[in-house]
Design a protein around this motif. Structure first.
Motif, short mmCIF file in Angstrom:
data_model
loop_
_atom_site.label_atom_id
_atom_site.label_comp_id
_atom_site.label_asym_id
_atom_site.label_seq_id
_atom_site.Cartn_x
_atom_site.Cartn_y
_atom_site.Cartn_z
N VAL A 59 12.49 5.04 5.23
CA VAL A 59 11.04 4.88 5.23
C VAL A 59 10.56 4.14 3.97
O VAL A 59 9.60 3.37 4.04
N ILE A 60 11.24 4.35 2.84
CA ILE A 60 10.87 3.61 1.63
C ILE A 60 11.32 2.16 1.74
O ILE A 60 10.59 1.23 1.36
N GLU A 66 7.89 -4.33 4.25
CA GLU A 66 6.67 -4.74 4.95
C GLU A 66 5.56 -5.11 3.96
O GLU A 66 4.89 -6.14 4.12
N GLN A 67 5.38 -4.27 2.92
CA GLN A 67 4.29 -4.54 1.98
C GLN A 67 4.59 -5.75 1.11
O GLN A 67 3.68 -6.53 0.80
N THR A 70 3.54 -8.82 2.59
CA THR A 70 2.11 -8.94 2.85
C THR A 70 1.30 -9.16 1.57
O THR A 70 0.55 -10.13 1.45
N LEU A 71 1.46 -8.22 0.61
CA LEU A 71 0.73 -8.31 -0.65
C LEU A 71 1.44 -7.45 -1.69
O LEU A 71 1.62 -6.25 -1.49
N VAL A 72 1.83 -8.06 -2.81
CA VAL A 72 2.49 -7.33 -3.89
C VAL A 72 1.48 -6.86 -4.92
O VAL A 72 1.52 -5.72 -5.37
N PRO A 284 -0.26 -2.27 -4.70
CA PRO A 284 0.01 -2.16 -3.27
C PRO A 284 1.40 -1.66 -2.90
O PRO A 284 1.53 -0.87 -1.95
N LEU A 285 2.44 -2.10 -3.59
CA LEU A 285 3.78 -1.63 -3.26
C LEU A 285 3.88 -0.12 -3.42
O LEU A 285 4.42 0.59 -2.57
#
Length: 403
Positions: A59-60, A66-67, A70-72, A284-285
């Motif tokens: 899950v991590i 995925e993140q 998208t956006l760091v 975000p991460l």
């Protein structure tokens, strides 16, 4: 680079702040770690209560992938989507409304004390004092070392931050005597972690909540170690049937990724713009990882597993106690400590490690067990086997007769 070369480089280039063994960890999966020599270790320390889902959980991995695509980082000047989702999720599953995010437990605890002093300035005639507990632990920044009740830290890095008083746990009369008109908050761990896995009594916390209400004093629960399922409920405060005014979380909330949070009630949303912040606030991460970890703990009911497996561990330890290998056993959920029969706990830790088991001594008598929340009975059976083998060897070495 070979292991010997890596160890040489480590000793030459990494600041000497700990007694590191001559081991370099390379990978982890579930309950296990591997070093660069391909030795395998059963991990019953869990990164000091950090790897709540075990090592390198899917899950991590998925949340980071995925993140990161998208956006760091959008800077701390903006909200970001996972930040909002995570704050909302924590509010839904706790008694709190508002979140401040950081990267470490010390950072979250600093934020909590700053908020408490802001409260004292606004509503209690400038009250600034904090009452904490002897043997409590709140972090390694200068202010958190001041809040921490470790005697061995008393003379370190003087002068420390002023305004801290320390009293013994479960002594409500001492607490009442310490709170005065200049006190803005009481700060404590519901179970002392570094202090030896020592619990607060139910009646004590009930009375403390009442005293704080009567004196207009904030109650801060440092759940950096007890939070996120470790003690058998998502948060330890739930087991005392009270609500703190502020709670701090770290360690297990990121499952190994640097993350912390301070949670509080809507009425304590009193910071003025510029009072609190940080470059990586709500990054975000970290937000994506935190949301994934806490959802996994809730959805898989890992708090229940922590309570169930904690009882299994204590039952197995009772067998060792009957043999005279250990004395006192204490703790709740997967936050457990026991006292070795002789004052050779650090030696026991080292021998266990050489036998493939990671544990940690608190002092020369006390051993702590803080395994991931995914631990199962087969892991516990293996842990007890390795622990008993190591204990027996040390007791024989020092001529201790066993039952």
């Amino acid at each position: 680079m070979r292991s010997k070369e890596m160890l040489k480089a480590a000793k030459e280039h990494i600041l000497d702040i700990n007694e590191f063994p001559d081991i370099i960890m390379e990978k982890g999966e579930g309950m296990y770690l591997w070093d660069t020599e391909e030795n395998i270790y059963l991990d019953f320390l869990g990164g000091w209560a950090v790897t709540s889902l075990g090592h390198s959980p899917k899950v991590i991995q998925e949340a980071l992938k995925e993140q990161s695509e998208t956006l760091v980082n959008a800077s701390p000047s903006f909200y970001n989507k996972p930040m909002v989702e995570f704050a909302q999720y924590l509010a839904k599953h706790s008694c709190f409304d508002m979140a401040f995010f950081g990267s470490s437990g010390s950072e979250a605890n600093e934020a909590a004390l700053k908020l408490a002093r802001k409260y004292g300035q606004k509503y209690k005639n400038g009250a600034y004092k904090i009452v904490a507990l002897k043997k409590g632990f709140h972090g390694r920044t200068l202010a958190m070392m001041s809040a921490t009740g470790k005697l061995s830290w008393k003379e370190k890095f003087e002068p420390k931050v002023v305004g801290f008083t320390h009293v013994s746990r479960n002594d409500i009369q001492a607490m009442k005597a310490a709170i005065d008109e200049e006190t803005c908050a009481v700060m404590l761990e519901p179970i002392l972690g570094e202090g030896g896995i020592c619990e607060m009594d139910y009646d004590y916390i009930q009375q403390l909540r009442k005293v704080c209400d009567e004196t207009n004093t904030l109650l801060i629960f440092d759940e950096v170690q007890t939070g996120i399922g470790r003690t058998g409920t998502l948060f330890a405060y739930e087991q005392y049937n009270i609500e703190p005014d502020i709670m701090t979380l770290a360690k297990g909330i990121g499952g190994g990724f640097p993350l912390s949070t301070m949670l509080t009630k809507k009425e304590l949303n009193i910071f003025e713009r510029g009072d609190q912040g940080g470059t990586y606030v709500g990054q975000p991460l970290a937000m994506a990882v935190g949301l994934a970890v806490v959802k996994e703990v809730v959805d898989k009911r890992l708090s229940d597993n922590a309570m169930k497996m904690g009882e299994v561990i204590k039952q197995r330890l009772e067998n060792l106690k009957m043999k005279g290998y250990i004395t006192e056993i204490r703790g709740r959920g997967l936050m457990i400590a026991f006292d070795f029969a002789i004052e050779k706990a650090s030696e026991l830790t080292k021998l266990c490690r050489s036998n493939g088991l990671i544990i940690r001594e608190r002092d020369e008598r006390t051993i702590r067990l803080l395994p991931p929340l995914i631990v199962a009975e087969n892991h516990i059976d293996k842990m007890i086997e390795l622990l008993e083998k190591s204990m027996e060897e040390i007791l024989i070495r020092y001529g201790v007769k066993m039952k």
